[in-house]
Every structure is written in C-alpha cells, then in structure tokens.
Design a protein around this motif. Structure first.
Motif, PDB file in Angstrom:
ATOM      1  N   ASN A 569      11.029  10.447 -28.565  1.00 46.21           N
ATOM      2  CA  ASN A 569      10.884  11.810 -28.059  1.00 46.21           C
ATOM      3  C   ASN A 569      11.826  12.769 -28.781  1.00 46.21           C
ATOM      4  OD1 ASN A 569       9.115  10.661 -26.263  1.00 46.21           O
ATOM      5  ND2 ASN A 569      10.389  10.951 -24.451  1.00 46.21           N
ATOM      6  N   ILE A 570      13.058  12.308 -29.032  1.00 39.75           N
ATOM      7  CA  ILE A 570      14.045  13.146 -29.712  1.00 39.75           C
ATOM      8  C   ILE A 570      13.561  13.503 -31.115  1.00 39.75           C
ATOM      9  CG2 ILE A 570      16.371  13.115 -30.714  1.00 39.75           C
ATOM     10  CD1 ILE A 570      17.247  11.529 -28.213  1.00 39.75           C
ATOM     11  N   PHE A 571      13.012  12.528 -31.830  1.00 41.17           N
ATOM     12  CA  PHE A 571      12.519  12.788 -33.179  1.00 41.17           C
ATOM     13  C   PHE A 571      11.330  13.753 -33.142  1.00 41.17           C
ATOM     14  CE2 PHE A 571      10.105  11.657 -37.049  1.00 41.17           C
ATOM     15  CZ  PHE A 571      11.098  11.892 -37.992  1.00 41.17           C
ATOM     16  N   TYR A 572      10.460  13.580 -32.168  1.00 40.78           N
ATOM     17  CA  TYR A 572       9.300  14.476 -32.000  1.00 40.78           C
ATOM     18  C   TYR A 572       9.762  15.908 -31.736  1.00 40.78           C
ATOM     19  CZ  TYR A 572       5.678  16.673 -28.984  1.00 40.78           C
ATOM     20  OH  TYR A 572       4.791  17.528 -28.377  1.00 40.78           O
ATOM     21  N   VAL A 573      10.749  16.082 -30.884  1.00 40.44           N
ATOM     22  CA  VAL A 573      11.288  17.422 -30.619  1.00 40.44           C
ATOM     23  C   VAL A 573      11.867  18.022 -31.896  1.00 40.44           C
ATOM     24  CG1 VAL A 573      13.087  18.712 -29.391  1.00 40.44           C
ATOM     25  CG2 VAL A 573      11.729  17.004 -28.170  1.00 40.44           C
ATOM     26  N   ALA A 574      12.607  17.222 -32.658  1.00 39.49           N
ATOM     27  CA  ALA A 574      13.232  17.716 -33.885  1.00 39.49           C
ATOM     28  C   ALA A 574      12.184  18.185 -34.894  1.00 39.49           C
ATOM     29  CB  ALA A 574      14.102  16.620 -34.500  1.00 39.49           C
ATOM     30  N   VAL A 575      11.181  17.367 -35.140  1.00 38.66           N
ATOM     31  CA  VAL A 575      10.153  17.677 -36.130  1.00 38.66           C
ATOM     32  C   VAL A 575       9.399  18.952 -35.768  1.00 38.66           C
ATOM     33  CG1 VAL A 575       7.925  16.878 -37.015  1.00 38.66           C
ATOM     34  CG2 VAL A 575       9.865  15.317 -36.950  1.00 38.66           C
ATOM     35  N   THR A 576       9.120  19.131 -34.484  1.00 39.48           N
ATOM     36  CA  THR A 576       8.258  20.235 -34.053  1.00 39.48           C
ATOM     37  C   THR A 576       8.996  21.556 -33.901  1.00 39.48           C
ATOM     38  OG1 THR A 576       8.527  19.509 -31.749  1.00 39.48           O
ATOM     39  CG2 THR A 576       6.570  18.745 -32.945  1.00 39.48           C
ATOM     40  N   ARG A 577      10.232  21.647 -34.396  1.00 40.38           N
ATOM     41  CA  ARG A 577      10.928  22.946 -34.429  1.00 40.38           C
ATOM     42  C   ARG A 577      10.508  23.746 -35.664  1.00 40.38           C
ATOM     43  NH1 ARG A 577      11.093  23.310 -29.808  1.00 40.38           N
ATOM     44  NH2 ARG A 577       9.894  21.374 -29.904  1.00 40.38           N
ATOM     45  N   ALA A 578       9.850  23.103 -36.627  1.00 45.43           N
ATOM     46  CA  ALA A 578       9.541  23.734 -37.920  1.00 45.43           C
ATOM     47  C   ALA A 578       8.229  24.507 -37.868  1.00 45.43           C
ATOM     48  CB  ALA A 578       9.481  22.671 -39.008  1.00 45.43           C
ATOM     49  N   LYS A 579       8.263  25.770 -38.290  1.00 44.26           N
ATOM     50  CA  LYS A 579       7.073  26.612 -38.311  1.00 44.26           C
ATOM     51  C   LYS A 579       6.402  26.659 -39.685  1.00 44.26           C
ATOM     52  CE  LYS A 579       7.631  30.635 -36.360  1.00 44.26           C
ATOM     53  NZ  LYS A 579       8.268  31.945 -36.044  1.00 44.26           N
ATOM     54  N   GLN A 580       7.161  26.338 -40.740  1.00 46.50           N
ATOM     55  CA  GLN A 580       6.584  26.382 -42.088  1.00 46.50           C
ATOM     56  C   GLN A 580       6.970  25.152 -42.912  1.00 46.50           C
ATOM     57  OE1 GLN A 580       7.711  30.077 -43.964  1.00 46.50           O
ATOM     58  NE2 GLN A 580       6.807  31.348 -42.375  1.00 46.50           N
ATOM     59  N   THR A 581       8.265  24.903 -43.037  1.00 45.42           N
ATOM     60  CA  THR A 581       8.747  23.846 -43.928  1.00 45.42           C
ATOM     61  C   THR A 581       9.668  22.898 -43.181  1.00 45.42           C
ATOM     62  OG1 THR A 581       8.665  25.368 -45.807  1.00 45.42           O
ATOM     63  CG2 THR A 581       9.984  23.369 -46.071  1.00 45.42           C
ATOM     64  N   LEU A 582       9.443  21.608 -43.377  1.00 40.09           N
ATOM     65  CA  LEU A 582      10.301  20.569 -42.806  1.00 40.09           C
ATOM     66  C   LEU A 582      10.940  19.811 -43.957  1.00 40.09           C
ATOM     67  CD1 LEU A 582      11.241  19.001 -40.250  1.00 40.09           C
ATOM     68  CD2 LEU A 582       9.234  17.530 -40.554  1.00 40.09           C
ATOM     69  N   VAL A 583      12.263  19.755 -43.957  1.00 40.34           N
ATOM     70  CA  VAL A 583      13.006  19.131 -45.047  1.00 40.34           C
ATOM     71  C   VAL A 583      13.755  17.919 -44.505  1.00 40.34           C
ATOM     72  CG1 VAL A 583      14.713  19.455 -46.868  1.00 40.34           C
ATOM     73  CG2 VAL A 583      13.318  21.399 -46.099  1.00 40.34           C
ATOM     74  N   PHE A 584      13.476  16.740 -45.067  1.00 39.90           N
ATOM     75  CA  PHE A 584      14.207  15.529 -44.700  1.00 39.90           C
ATOM     76  C   PHE A 584      15.389  15.375 -45.650  1.00 39.90           C
ATOM     77  CE2 PHE A 584       9.964  14.642 -42.988  1.00 39.90           C
ATOM     78  CZ  PHE A 584      10.291  14.210 -41.708  1.00 39.90           C
ATOM     79  N   VAL A 585      16.590  15.372 -45.077  1.00 42.79           N
ATOM     80  CA  VAL A 585      17.821  15.297 -45.864  1.00 42.79           C
ATOM     81  C   VAL A 585      18.380  13.881 -45.756  1.00 42.79           C
ATOM     82  CG1 VAL A 585      20.130  16.239 -46.220  1.00 42.79           C
ATOM     83  CG2 VAL A 585      18.280  17.724 -45.392  1.00 42.79           C
ATOM     84  N   SER A 586      18.480  13.200 -46.914  1.00 42.47           N
ATOM     85  CA  SER A 586      18.987  11.826 -46.923  1.00 42.47           C
ATOM     86  C   SER A 586      20.328  11.771 -47.640  1.00 42.47           C
ATOM     87  CB  SER A 586      17.982  10.897 -47.618  1.00 42.47           C
ATOM     88  OG  SER A 586      17.778  11.322 -48.947  1.00 42.47           O
ATOM     89  N   ASP A 587      21.112  10.730 -47.348  1.00 42.80           N
ATOM     90  CA  ASP A 587      22.419  10.567 -47.993  1.00 42.80           C
ATOM     91  C   ASP A 587      22.255  10.315 -49.487  1.00 42.80           C
ATOM     92  OD1 ASP A 587      23.751  11.013 -45.698  1.00 42.80           O
ATOM     93  OD2 ASP A 587      24.079   8.924 -45.193  1.00 42.80           O
ATOM     94  N   ASP A 588      21.306   9.453 -49.820  1.00 44.02           N
ATOM     95  CA  ASP A 588      21.044   9.134 -51.234  1.00 44.02           C
ATOM     96  C   ASP A 588      19.794   9.872 -51.651  1.00 44.02           C
ATOM     97  OD1 ASP A 588      21.989   5.852 -50.370  1.00 44.02           O
ATOM     98  OD2 ASP A 588      23.208   7.324 -51.457  1.00 44.02           O
ATOM     99  N   LYS A 589      19.937  10.763 -52.589  1.00 39.69           N
ATOM    100  CA  LYS A 589      18.814  11.600 -53.003  1.00 39.69           C
ATOM    101  C   LYS A 589      17.705  10.786 -53.635  1.00 39.69           C
ATOM    102  CE  LYS A 589      17.743  15.420 -56.108  1.00 39.69           C
ATOM    103  NZ  LYS A 589      18.279  16.341 -57.124  1.00 39.69           N
TER     104      LYS A 589
END
Length: 596
Positions: A569-589
C-alpha cells in the motif's frame, strides 16, 4: 398532536422561503423548547416534514417542507425540464405561477463517468448504506460534492479525516445542507453539549496520569502511561486489562528500569485503565485532551443521531472510535456512505482500524461501488500501480507520461523546484535536503509535527554540546530499541526509532551548537498547506498522502523489496503522487539511466 407553529418562531422576518418540486420550504430559528420536543417526538416531526440543519454561520435552523402548492397547470407556457430548472424564491414562484424542480444533475458541462453516475443514482434513490472504494486521483472529492446535490436529505454530514481535508472540502462544497467536519470537531460538539466549559488542552492527560500513578511515579513511568492511554483511546472504546496489556506489548511500552519497583507492563495497563475512567470525569479547569474529542463521546454514549445522511471520507485511515462516532451520528432510518481506498491504508501503526472499510461494509451490510479511473496519473504510472492494485485504470484521455531511472549521485543536480522526493522513511531525506540547501536550491521536509516531535527529543536529552548531543542520541536510541525488542511489532518499532536517530544525527551535521540543531528542525520541517515559498519538497510517503506533484522521485532503496500488505500500500501511495513523470532513484546508477 404536534402543531408546526409550536416548534419554532416562524416570523415573517426570519424564514427563507424556497420552492423545490412544488413544495414550500420555511426556515426559522428553533425556540428554547424545540430541542426537548425534537428528542421526544423526532419521528413525528420528520413525518410532518420538519428537519434541522446548521447554516453557514454554524447556527441551527429548523426546516419545514409545506404541503404541495396548487399550480394552474394550464397556464404554463411550456414544460419545464426538471434537470435544469432553477430553485426560485417563493415570491417569484407566485408571480409566475410556474412549477419548478431542483436540478438533478450538477451544474456545468461536466461529463461524468459510468462509475460516477452510478454513485449519483444511489444518492438519489439508494437505501441503506454504501461503500465507495475510490482509488488514488479518481476525483473522489469532486464526485462527493456532486453527489450531495442528488441527495434528498436536508441534514447531511461530510465527515473528513483532518483539518486539511476539511479546508479542501469547504472550498469545493457550498451546499448549505451539508455540515463539513472532522470527526474530532464533531466529537467536540457533543462534548460541549454535556460539558459546556470544555476546551482542548493536552496537559490534562499528564495530570490524570499523575493522579492515577501517584505524584512520586518516575517521569519515565508517567510518559509510558501517557503513550499507552493515547494508543488506547485511538484503538478501543472500553478495553479490558488483557487488551490493554496486549496493546502495551504491541506498541513496545514498558519501563524495564523501574520493574523492580513494581512498574510491570500489567501495572502500567492498570494505571492506564484508571486514567480512562478519570477521563470520564469533568476536569476542574474544563480541560480535555485531543484524543478525548473522539473517544469520550463514544465511550460515554453522548453521540446523538443528528444527520439523515452521513458520508465518511478516508475511512481506511480511521480508528474504531471514529468509525463508531460516524455511524452513531446517523439517524437509524438514515443512510451512511463510507468512502476510501483500502489500498491506501498505511496508518496501522497509529491505531487505524485494521481492514476498517471491510469491517464497516460488513457491519452496515452495505452495497458497494467503485471509482477506479484516475484523472491524476498518466498511463505509464498507472501501469506500475496496477501491478499492486489490478482494478486501477487511467482515463482514456490521460497522457502517456514518463518513467525514468536516475542514479542517486545525479539526483541533487537533476531535481528542480516544484519536484518531490519521496522516501519510505525520513532519515534518507535529511542529507539530500541539506545538500540542496547548501547548493542554493530551496528545499524543505514535509511534516511540521515531525519537526516538533524531534525537537521534543532534543530538549529531553539536555545535551551541552554537539558531540555530547550525538552521544546522547545514540544512548537514547539503544535504550528505545531495548524497550521494544521483545514486542510483537519489534521490527516496525525499531525501524521508526532508527529513523529518528539517523535524522537527529544528520541534522547535527555542520552545526556548532545544540541551539542550531533546534533551529534547523524548526526551519526544515514544514507543511505544504501552510508553506507558500516554492521549493523541492522531500517527504516520507505517509506525509505525502493526499499530495501530488508533476514530477516525483522515489528513493527506491528505502522501500522493502518484498512488497506485501501495508508495504505494498505504501508503494502504491508513493507511485500515485506523480502527475507527469515518475523517477526511480537508485544507489547504483543503471547503465541506461538518464544523464543530466
């Protein structure tokens, strides 16, 4: 036999006369004897067309729908469309001799979905209770606003989760038949009817604990009982000793250092139960706690059935006393609508009822409808969210949107004012926020209350210097972890403690005094609804709930790999805050990550 003239002062100066569907509505202020008559003969009064409501000034009014008006139909020049005819004052009605009806559909050229029309139809004609499962960004508030216009009831309640939700709803809903209240405000209204001098002041809870535990009880014991009482008032109505002990174990509330003096978990639970009883006695200074505002009127059966239609919003986040209050505030023959998203249930740690929406649905034997089409998220984002919530759909006209991947080292250079950076916890946000500020980028962390809580910890440590502060923070963290290590929710509690320790150590970076640490906490933690300056907003997912941004960055390492239950549920809430672009930020590029 009751006469309508006896229930209120129907003077010519006070009523507001309106015709709706060939019936005259008269409105007046209740006379002093009205409320006694209302309580004793409510059914008879309602059968006569009498109801009560609050006007926009918060004052009670008595409403009476009169008998049908004789209308010479043959004088009507042409039929009036019931869907579009306006409500007119009675003087204009008499002059025109034209029958009119209330609008059945919301004004404007809005094109409603089949899901929304099904909800409107239930508000017009449905009976019993309804559960609406409204997914993220599906136009829930807009739909509820329009739905109220379809309801025939004259006294309705829109029960919202917090003050922020209330302000949002008040900006959208102008129907004078609808009371918009938080359940705390509703509960406080019932308390004031019994205790007219009552006023919120949380110091009363500690005063009660001192009476129940004895003035010689150690501060740590007093604090432990205060925490246990707070959890109890947000979880139970009338808990048993066994339930109170289990609650203390689940929340990691204990006082190991004082167990030899008799302060076992069972003793803490006994004192907490005594505090609950003391809470039912009026304080000499009129004080009540914030938690009393919901718990007390439910525990004391002070909640009256004031409303003919009750709509409960964000039901998935409400605790048992809140849900009971909403239910009891509805007339037995009235209707209840429970609105929420069971997949946005992320406040179990705070006492929200487990599976609250399904519980209400079962107890109310409710019909169910859904809002599954999001008007916030683009299709690319919906595809990711739908892996967790399969019925989640994008609107046909939604843009494709964009999913991007970024290395953590690039993030400070890539993020822009107006963007959001979301994390499962607060600690990973602090160094990023400080780095942005040092680079001249306006940034803040969502959650003024978090800042206040951390500031309280800083003050309690009474450190003399920054090195002394860091040493004491680590000692405090070890002590707190030892307290909760044997509780059923030890992992969850330890995560929260670790988060606090890491934030406090991070905020001490580069400062020369404890006073600077306190100033940083006050400045960094702010709320979106009270912060006007544009900035990069860094937020935990819990604090981001209800907010949205065009571009959202997720710190992927902060989310659990095996997402199930509340973590999903927490991940679903996080993802659905984005209106245009969703960026996944990882430690290792990743090799194919964007370069900016």
């Amino acid at each position: 036999m009751i006469h309508i003239e006896n229930v209120a002062e129907w003077g010519e100066g006070s009523p507001v006369n309106t015709v709706r569907g060939e019936r005259i509505l008269r409105i007046a202020s209740p006379d002093p004897s009205f409320w006694g008559l209302w309580r004793s003969s409510k059914a008879e009064l309602q059968a006569m067309g009498v109801s009560v409501r609050k006007n926009r000034d918060g004052e009670w009014e008595v409403c009476h729908w009169g008998n049908p008006v004789e209308v010479p139909v043959q004088e009507q020049s042409e039929p009036v469309e019931a869907e579009k005819a306006p409500i007119v004052p009675v003087r204009e009605y008499i002059a025109a001799d034209v029958a009119v009806s209330a609008p059945k559909y919301p004004a404007g050229e809005m094109v409603w979905s089949d899901e929304q029309n099904a909800i409107f139809n239930w508000f017009r004609n449905g009976s019993g209770s309804l559960v609406v499962r409204a997914r993220a960004g599906t136009g829930k508030t807009t739909t509820i606003k329009a739905a109220f216009s379809h309801a025939p009831e004259e006294v309705m309640l829109y029960a919202v989760f917090n003050k922020k939700n209330q302000l949002e709803a008040e900006a959208k809903i102008s129907d004078s038949r609808v009371d918009i209240k938080t359940l705390h405000a509703l509960g406080f209204m019932f308390i004031k009817q019994m205790w007219p001098q009552a006023h919120p002041e949380d110091s009363v809870e500690r005063a009660r604990v001192l009476v129940a535990a004895g003035s010689q009880a150690p501060d740590e014991v007093i604090s432990a009982v205060c925490r246990l009482v707070a959890f109890a008032k947000n979880t139970f109505v009338a808990p048993s000793l066994v339930e109170m002990v289990d609650l203390a174990d689940a929340r990691g509330i204990e006082t190991d250092a004082y167990e030899d003096l008799g302060w076992s978990v069972q003793k803490l639970a006994q004192v907490a139960l005594a505090v609950l009883e003391l809470s039912k006695v009026p304080d000499l200074e009129g004080r009540i706690s914030f938690n009393d505002m919901v718990w007390l009127p439910v525990a004391q059966n002070w909640v009256h059935a004031w409303y003919d239609l009750v709509v409960v919003d964000e039901a998935q986040d409400m605790n048992l006393p809140q849900l009971l209050m909403a239910r009891r505030a509805c007339n037995p023959a009235g209707r209840i609508v429970v609105v929420g998203d069971d997949r946005q249930a992320i406040y179990g740690f705070r006492g929200a009822a487990q599976d609250g929406m399904n519980m209400m649905s079962k107890e109310l034997r409710a019909s169910e409808l859904g809002l599954t089409i999001t008007y916030r998220c683009p299709k690319a984002v919906v595809n990711i969210a739908a892996e967790i919530v399969p019925d989640y759909r994008a609107a046909d006209a939604a843009p494709e949107g964009e999913i991007r991947y970024l290395g953590a080292s690039i993030l400070p250079k890539s993020v822009q004012v107006g963007d959001a950076i979301l994390s499962r916890a607060n600690a990973p946000l602090m160094p990023i926020c400080l780095q942005l500020l040092r680079s001249g980028v306006p940034a803040r962390i969502e959650g003024r209350d978090i800042g206040k809580q951390l500031l309280g910890i800083v003050k309690s440590l009474r450190a003399k210097s920054v090195p002394h502060f860091i040493a004491r923070v680590n000692v405090w963290g070890n002590k707190q972890r030892n307290r909760v290590k044997s509780s059923p929710h030890a992992e969850e509690r330890c995560m929260a403690i670790n988060d606090q320790v890491e934030v406090l150590i991070a905020v001490a970076e580069g400062v020369s005094s404890v006073a600077e640490i306190e100033a940083r906490l006050q400045n960094l933690f702010q709320d979106s609804n009270g912060f006007a300056k544009p900035a990069v907003v860094l937020s935990s997912v819990h604090k981001a709930k209800g907010l949205e941004w065009n571009r959202v960055h997720l710190l992927t390492r902060t989310f659990k790999a095996n997402k199930g239950g509340e973590e999903a549920n927490i991940f679903y809430v996080a993802v659905t805050r984005a209106k245009q672009t969703l960026v996944f930020v990882s430690d290792d590029k990743p090799e194919d990550a964007d370069d900016e």
